[in-house]
Design a protein around this motif. Sequence first.
Motif, mmCIF file in Angstrom:
data_model
loop_
_atom_site.group_PDB
_atom_site.id
_atom_site.type_symbol
_atom_site.label_atom_id
_atom_site.label_comp_id
_atom_site.label_asym_id
_atom_site.label_seq_id
_atom_site.Cartn_x
_atom_site.Cartn_y
_atom_site.Cartn_z
ATOM 1 N N HIS A 1 23.668 58.313 49.614
ATOM 2 C CA HIS A 1 22.138 58.795 49.879
ATOM 3 C C HIS A 1 22.986 60.100 50.790
ATOM 4 N N THR A 2 22.073 61.683 49.869
ATOM 5 C CA THR A 2 22.162 63.682 50.880
ATOM 6 C C THR A 2 21.661 63.298 51.238
ATOM 7 N N ILE A 3 22.870 63.570 52.335
ATOM 8 C CA ILE A 3 21.483 65.109 53.575
ATOM 9 C C ILE A 3 22.009 66.192 53.545
ATOM 10 N N ALA A 4 21.035 66.741 54.014
ATOM 11 C CA ALA A 4 20.433 68.638 54.441
ATOM 12 C C ALA A 4 20.294 68.669 55.755
ATOM 13 N N MET A 5 20.916 69.457 56.364
ATOM 14 C CA MET A 5 20.730 70.175 58.111
ATOM 15 C C MET A 5 20.178 71.176 57.961
ATOM 16 N N LEU B 1 34.377 52.922 61.120
ATOM 17 C CA LEU B 1 34.021 54.497 61.001
ATOM 18 C C LEU B 1 34.096 55.475 60.365
ATOM 19 N N ALA B 2 36.082 55.396 59.654
ATOM 20 C CA ALA B 2 36.409 55.512 58.388
ATOM 21 C C ALA B 2 36.146 55.527 57.496
ATOM 22 N N ALA B 3 35.877 53.526 57.675
ATOM 23 C CA ALA B 3 35.548 53.818 55.445
ATOM 24 C C ALA B 3 33.519 54.165 55.277
ATOM 25 N N GLY B 4 33.196 54.160 56.442
ATOM 26 C CA GLY B 4 32.414 55.354 55.811
ATOM 27 C C GLY B 4 32.589 56.955 56.130
ATOM 28 N N GLY B 5 31.546 57.557 56.745
ATOM 29 C CA GLY B 5 31.356 59.055 56.606
ATOM 30 C C GLY B 5 30.917 59.818 55.532
ATOM 31 N N CYS B 6 30.491 60.433 56.158
ATOM 32 C CA CYS B 6 30.369 61.634 55.227
ATOM 33 C C CYS B 6 31.012 62.832 54.494
ATOM 34 N N PHE C 1 27.034 60.253 51.522
ATOM 35 C CA PHE C 1 27.349 58.945 52.181
ATOM 36 C C PHE C 1 27.209 58.201 51.533
ATOM 37 N N THR C 2 27.562 56.389 51.706
ATOM 38 C CA THR C 2 27.060 55.282 51.434
ATOM 39 C C THR C 2 27.024 54.817 52.183
ATOM 40 N N THR C 3 26.546 53.852 52.642
ATOM 41 C CA THR C 3 26.013 52.849 53.680
ATOM 42 C C THR C 3 25.740 51.335 53.280
#
Length: 181
Positions: free
Chosen positions: A143-147, A77-82, A96-98
């Motif tokens: 990716h980019t995310i907006a909520m 989880l720590a390797a990813g993240g937003c 974030f990057t998957t």
Amino acid sequence: LYGQIFIEGYPGVDVYVNDRHLGRYGDGQTNGSLYLGGFSAGETVTVRLRTGADITVKGALFVTEDAAAVTAYHDALAAGGCELEKLSPSRFTGSFTTGEGDSLLVLTLPFDTAWRVTLDGQTVRPEEVQGCLMAIPVSAGQHTIAMRYVPAGLISGAALSALAAASCLGTALWERKKRVK
């Protein structure tokens, strides 16, 4: 070691582990998993319940936590993240990057249909996972995310409030005009 004790009626009991008092459990306020402590493999653990009334224990579930698995999960989880660029109680944006393949971006937010989500500029509908959290299907890559949180009834409530304010203002002006005459 964690435990969950299924007590009929939730009368509340005092829990002791190896004769050490852990606290109250099962009284409606403390119902669920209970951390019983850290123990060595093969160690005998005695759990004792004490209450002032007769109780019916419908069952108990005891589980251990695999520290190596938790560490591996944490590291993944720590390797990813937003990375969040903007954050407020009702909206945020980030990137974030998957890794390879399709996956789910699991958010530690309670599932709620009032969240409006865009992923890479496209509107997406969050899924409910684990019976309570939100997740968004994503493909591999950046990716980019907006909520944005838009509570049900916000727009109609704002319109009704504006209409009521305009009505009050109109009535006040009308009354003033009548007094001036």
